[in-house]
Scaffold this active site. Structure first.
Site, PDB file in Angstrom:
ATOM      1  N   TYR A   1       0.833  -1.199   0.000  1.00  0.00           N
ATOM      2  CA  TYR A   1       0.000   0.000   0.000  1.00  0.00           C
ATOM      3  C   TYR A   1       0.875   1.259   0.000  1.00  0.00           C
ATOM      4  CZ  TYR A   1      -3.336   3.491   1.656  1.00  0.00           C
ATOM      5  OH  TYR A   1      -4.098   4.625   1.786  1.00  0.00           O
ATOM      6  N   ASP A   2       1.873   1.269   0.891  1.00  0.00           N
ATOM      7  CA  ASP A   2       2.771   2.422   0.963  1.00  0.00           C
ATOM      8  C   ASP A   2       3.482   2.640  -0.363  1.00  0.00           C
ATOM      9  OD1 ASP A   2       3.786   1.861   4.401  1.00  0.00           O
ATOM     10  OD2 ASP A   2       2.024   2.796   3.510  1.00  0.00           O
TER      11      ASP A   2
ATOM     12  N   GLU B   1     -34.253 -31.393  -0.553  1.00  0.00           N
ATOM     13  CA  GLU B   1     -33.321 -30.609  -1.379  1.00  0.00           C
ATOM     14  C   GLU B   1     -32.060 -30.348  -0.559  1.00  0.00           C
ATOM     15  OE1 GLU B   1     -34.802 -26.263  -1.394  1.00  0.00           O
ATOM     16  OE2 GLU B   1     -36.366 -27.445  -0.403  1.00  0.00           O
TER      17      GLU B   1
ATOM     18  N   CYS C   1      15.230 -21.734  22.021  1.00  0.00           N
ATOM     19  CA  CYS C   1      16.378 -21.232  22.782  1.00  0.00           C
ATOM     20  C   CYS C   1      17.082 -22.308  23.602  1.00  0.00           C
ATOM     21  CB  CYS C   1      15.955 -20.088  23.695  1.00  0.00           C
ATOM     22  SG  CYS C   1      15.017 -20.631  25.133  1.00  0.00           S
TER      23      CYS C   1
ATOM     24  N   TYR D   1     -34.904 -20.910  -3.067  1.00  0.00           N
ATOM     25  CA  TYR D   1     -35.607 -22.073  -2.508  1.00  0.00           C
ATOM     26  C   TYR D   1     -36.822 -21.721  -1.651  1.00  0.00           C
ATOM     27  CZ  TYR D   1     -32.403 -20.877   1.328  1.00  0.00           C
ATOM     28  OH  TYR D   1     -31.690 -20.201   2.279  1.00  0.00           O
TER      29      TYR D   1
ATOM     30  N   CYS E   1      14.827 -16.174  25.243  1.00  0.00           N
ATOM     31  CA  CYS E   1      14.284 -17.026  24.187  1.00  0.00           C
ATOM     32  C   CYS E   1      13.862 -16.148  23.014  1.00  0.00           C
ATOM     33  CB  CYS E   1      13.085 -17.810  24.719  1.00  0.00           C
ATOM     34  SG  CYS E   1      12.265 -18.758  23.428  1.00  0.00           S
TER      35      CYS E   1
ATOM     36  N   ARG F   1     -30.187 -11.843   5.995  1.00  0.00           N
ATOM     37  CA  ARG F   1     -31.114 -12.372   6.988  1.00  0.00           C
ATOM     38  C   ARG F   1     -31.042 -11.559   8.285  1.00  0.00           C
ATOM     39  NH1 ARG F   1     -30.916 -16.044  11.259  1.00  0.00           N
ATOM     40  NH2 ARG F   1     -32.836 -17.238  11.494  1.00  0.00           N
TER      41      ARG F   1
ATOM     42  N   LYS G   1     -29.177 -28.642   1.586  1.00  0.00           N
ATOM     43  CA  LYS G   1     -29.057 -27.450   2.433  1.00  0.00           C
ATOM     44  C   LYS G   1     -27.726 -26.809   2.069  1.00  0.00           C
ATOM     45  CE  LYS G   1     -29.471 -25.883   7.211  1.00  0.00           C
ATOM     46  NZ  LYS G   1     -28.324 -25.005   7.290  1.00  0.00           N
TER      47      LYS G   1
ATOM     48  N   CYS H   1       8.409 -22.748  27.918  1.00  0.00           N
ATOM     49  CA  CYS H   1       9.838 -22.468  27.893  1.00  0.00           C
ATOM     50  C   CYS H   1      10.141 -21.541  29.064  1.00  0.00           C
ATOM     51  CB  CYS H   1      10.185 -21.784  26.572  1.00  0.00           C
ATOM     52  SG  CYS H   1      11.755 -20.916  26.620  1.00  0.00           S
TER      53      CYS H   1
ATOM     54  N   ASP I   1     -24.609 -24.387   2.166  1.00  0.00           N
ATOM     55  CA  ASP I   1     -23.892 -23.730   3.261  1.00  0.00           C
ATOM     56  C   ASP I   1     -23.402 -22.364   2.801  1.00  0.00           C
ATOM     57  OD1 ASP I   1     -22.861 -23.366   5.727  1.00  0.00           O
ATOM     58  OD2 ASP I   1     -21.154 -24.716   5.489  1.00  0.00           O
TER      59      ASP I   1
ATOM     60  N   CYS J   1      13.068 -25.921  25.061  1.00  0.00           N
ATOM     61  CA  CYS J   1      12.471 -25.021  24.082  1.00  0.00           C
ATOM     62  C   CYS J   1      13.201 -25.204  22.747  1.00  0.00           C
ATOM     63  CB  CYS J   1      12.600 -23.585  24.572  1.00  0.00           C
ATOM     64  SG  CYS J   1      12.161 -22.389  23.313  1.00  0.00           S
TER      65      CYS J   1
ATOM     66  N   LYS K   1     -28.935 -33.035   8.873  1.00  0.00           N
ATOM     67  CA  LYS K   1     -27.530 -32.633   8.707  1.00  0.00           C
ATOM     68  C   LYS K   1     -26.640 -33.811   8.283  1.00  0.00           C
ATOM     69  CE  LYS K   1     -26.078 -29.129  10.536  1.00  0.00           C
ATOM     70  NZ  LYS K   1     -25.679 -27.823   9.975  1.00  0.00           N
TER      71      LYS K   1
ATOM     72  N   LYS L   1     -39.273 -30.438   3.470  1.00  0.00           N
ATOM     73  CA  LYS L   1     -40.359 -29.489   3.748  1.00  0.00           C
ATOM     74  C   LYS L   1     -41.681 -30.147   3.373  1.00  0.00           C
ATOM     75  CE  LYS L   1     -37.327 -25.694   2.339  1.00  0.00           C
ATOM     76  NZ  LYS L   1     -36.922 -24.837   1.233  1.00  0.00           N
TER      77      LYS L   1
END
Ligand code: IVH
Length: 736
Positions: free
Chosen positions: A48-49, A128, A436, A240, A463, A151, A130, A457, A132, A433, A328, A304
């Site tokens: 951007y810059d 029918e 480190c 639907y 570290c 909605r 569903k 750690c 997502d 760790c 589902k 339905k």
């Protein structure tokens, strides 16, 4: 045609400069919107810059070409105004859920029972997919699309007409004839896997954000303030259902949807009419089989009642129709192998294991990493010691089943033991760790007496992983708040060895040439990456960016301005475990100077029973005392702190006692729960006003400030005739 965007400014012809300014104005405006209005930057700050600087340089060379809408004449975008609200005349409902075949049988049985008096009734259902995605409601007046809304909460949504107009599946005018004078068509806006992958690839090429899954991306795409961004996402729509309408589109659900198709909408080709549970479940299985080849996410099958008359008779329960149910699908799963287990180290030193997987597509999303949480999880136990995955451990080389359910992050659900390589060995969680080499230990939780499931750690400031995170924290908002020294710069300076500990930040100006070079190299690196990704090359790598030193002066100035921070900010900035902003200010108030806190901290750390040595301070418990002991007892921190205090001089915490306040000289006790301020804040305030705050009520007490739930102290005050006031009275009295 040569690529203009990479042509050096001093080689541009006038028409080329004009074209470039137009391109940059549009690109910067789009980036501003993504950043300021949508909180979803699509390009890196550096990119951007670079665009802004290129724009400035061209304007400098061709001042007569400066556009009216030039980015140099404005800063950022106007604040997002949000979308207008739309109240749905007919609420947008959700669906009851079924998870098993029995649940479906129950649904049908309920329906049959409801209508049992009606002997001639021949109840039918539709099935029918569903989808997502996100539901939307599209208002058509005399066949013309006039308004579209999300909605929202079901009752009130947002007006996203302009964005919905960009979706090709949404007709601007209905086809055919016979549509109601006014009708709200409802359906699902979604993104295909192909489109999702393409967007991810485009974004990766420009160093932009990552996208998690098609649904969230579709949601983000729909809520863009700039409809051209929505347009670029190629969203799709299935119709639907419908909301408010001047007449029913048909007598049955199935026929209504066929009408939608005639009017120019896409409708699911997998919708059928069925008469029995068996037929419905057969359609469920069929749709499930096709699920992975559809090219978009579906998460179940919706049944339905077909006849609208029966839908009306059966009616609704709160927020859901009784006449419909969503069956589902189980979460999508895929099988892959664990290539490696990596350990990541966070600011507080937590070792976080991540499994690197052979990339696999689960529901259209490529999964390459899954978190393994902690060492017990890898062994097959949860934090209570109960078996998970039937107690089977995870090993490098293992074949595993992973699962992704909607928005839920992917997880390993099962290890395929039959495929475990014979030489696979149990994973040995490091006790050091990985960054480190300091010991990594599991602490005992004070409250439960149990071992913490995470290994940490103990290297703290030495570290590097913790150091970078610690440095990021040190300069962050609530801490020293050094402007211009964001996470990216900290990482860069750390990796170049220019800043190792906080003290180095304050001597950074002494390494100015190296700092400059690091920044320039990074810019070059990013530019090269962009070139590689876009397949375009720049003829001349030297650019105006390198000449921009102003930013550096600003940065050094911002650093200098923080050499005398408030003590509480400074304590917080140290990033000592369990010491957040509130505790930091309690400590500042209690000890007034950093020297005093260090003195007491060291004395406590050296004591056999630290809790007995540390002064009793309201708001400081055992966990904080232990954290202070760890910090001040660690010799490695001494050096770091000493060097820091040579550069930075925290202001002593001054309690401005106002002798003329009405409570000056009075002894005050606070009890019960305070609603407007924390106990420590209340104490600080009283002290500032010259009062003495005591922990218990005695004959010396002048005022008891009692909040709800006050018990024995209130009783005692009443017995002793001490004045009792409420929190509100207190504020009134002290005039806050
Ligand atoms: S019918 C009155 N049909 O599921 C019933 N909904 O859980 C209105 N959805 O908000 C919804 N595919 O976003 C219906 N074929 C379908 C659907 C579907 C997806 C979504 C919709 C709704 C949610 C309810």
């Amino acid at each position: 045609m040569t690529d203009l965007s990479s042509k050096p400014v001093d080689e541009l012809t006038e028409p080329e400069a004009d074209a470039e300014l137009a391109r940059l104005a549009a690109a910067i405006a789009a980036a501003d919107i993504a950043y300021h209005q949508n909180d979803a930057p699509e390009i890196t700050d550096a990119a951007y810059d670079a665009m802004r600087r290129r724009n400035d340089a061209i304007e400098e060379a061709f001042p007569h070409l400066v556009r009216e809408d030039s980015p140099s004449l404005s800063v950022g975008a106007p604040p997002a105004e949000g979308f207008a609200k739309v109240r749905h005349a007919v609420p947008m409902l959700s669906l009851a859920k079924a998870y098993t075949d029995e649940d479906v049988v129950d649904f049908i049985t309920r329906g049959k029972r409801f209508f049992e008096r009606d002997r001639d009734l021949d109840i039918a259902f539709t099935a029918e997919p569903k989808i997502d995605g996100l539901s939307a409601s599209l208002l058509y007046e005399n066949g013309v699309f006039v308004r579209g809304a999300t909605r929202g909460d079901g009752a009130v949504g947002e007006d996203i007409t302009a964005n919905l107009r960009t979706i090709k599946d949404i007709p601007q005018k209905l086809k055919g004839s016979g549509w109601p004078a006014s009708i709200e068509i409802r359906g699902e806006v979604y993104m295909t896997y192909a489109e999702f992958q393409a967007l991810k690839a485009r974004s990766a090429a420009s160093g932009g954000q990552d996208y998690v899954n098609p649904r969230n991306t579709a949601a983000g795409s729909l809520r863009q303030k700039d409809a051209s961004v929505t347009a670029s996402r190629n969203l799709k729509f299935f119709a639907y259902a419908w909301g408010a309408t001047t007449e029913d589109p048909a007598a049955t659900q199935y026929d209504a949807v066929q009408k939608f198709a005639e009017w120019g909408f896409q409708v699911s080709p997998l919708m059928v009419r069925a008469k029995s549970v068996d037929e419905l479940i057969a359609q469920y299985r069929l749709i499930e089989e096709q699920r992975s080849s559809l090219g978009y996410d579906i998460d179940g099958v919706v049944y339905k009642v077909d006849q609208l008359e029966l839908q009306r008779r059966w009616g609704f329960v709160t927020g859901e129709p009784r006449w419909a149910v969503a069956h589902k699908f189980p979460a999508e799963q895929a099988t892959t192998t664990v290539k490696r287990i990596d350990i990541q180290v966070g600011r507080t030193g937590t070792l976080a294991p991540v499994a690197r997987l052979e990339p696999v597509t689960v529901g259209g999303v490529v999964v390459e990493n899954v978190t393994l949480h902690n060492e017990d999880y890898i062994k097959g136990f949860d934090s209570n010691g109960m078996p998970i995955r039937e107690g089977v451990d995870i090993r490098i080389g293992d074949t595993v089943v992973i699962q992704r359910a909607g928005d839920v992050i992917p997880q390993i659900v099962r290890v395929v033991l039959e495929k475990r390589p014979p030489d696979a060995v149990p994973y040995e969680f490091p006790h050091e760790c990985p960054v480190c080499g300091s010991p990594a230990t599991r602490e005992i939780n004070e409250k439960t007496g149990k071992e913490d499931s995470r290994r940490r750690c103990t290297g703290e400031l030495i570290c590097p992983a913790q150091a970078v995170e610690g440095l990021r924290h040190f300069v962050s908002r609530g801490a020293l708040d050094i402007e211009g020294l964001g996470a990216e710069n900290i990482e860069l300076f750390f990796s170049k060895g220019l800043v190792r500990t906080a003290a180095d930040i304050f001597t950074l100006h002494e390494r100015r040439p190296a700092v400059q070079q690091a920044l320039a190299e990074r810019r070059e690196g990013q530019a090269k990456q962009r070139e590689a990704a876009s397949g375009k090359t720049r003829k001349n790598v030297r650019s105006v960016e390198d000449r921009n030193y102003e930013g550096l002066d600003k940065l050094f100035k911002a650093i200098d301005e923080r050499r005398e921070p408030e003590l509480d900010r400074f304590i917080f900035a140290l990033g000592i475990r369990h010491i957040g902003e509130t505790t930091a200010s309690v400590l500042a108030r209690t000890f007034s100077t950093m020297e005093e806190l260090i003195r007491v901290g060291k004395e406590t750390a050296a004591a056999e029973d630290p809790k007995a040595v540390f002064p009793s301070v309201d708001g400081i418990g055992g966990t904080v005392i232990e954290a202070l002991v760890d910090f001040f007892g660690n010799e490695r921190n001494d050096d770091v702190l000493e060097r820091l205090l040579q550069q930075v001089h925290p202001k002593p915490y001054v309690v401005n006692v106002s002798a003329d306040s009405v409570v000056a000289g009075k002894t005050v006790v606070f009890t019960g729960s305070l609603e407007k301020m924390s106990r420590s804040e209340a104490k600080a305030m009283a002290e500032r006003l010259g009062a003495k705050v005591a922990g218990s009520v005695s004959a010396q007490t002048d005022i008891l400030v009692a909040g709800p739930g006050a018990g024995s102290k209130l009783k005692k005050a009443e017995e002793l005739g001490v004045e009792v006031i409420s929190e509100d009275d207190w504020f009134e009295r002290v005039g806050k």
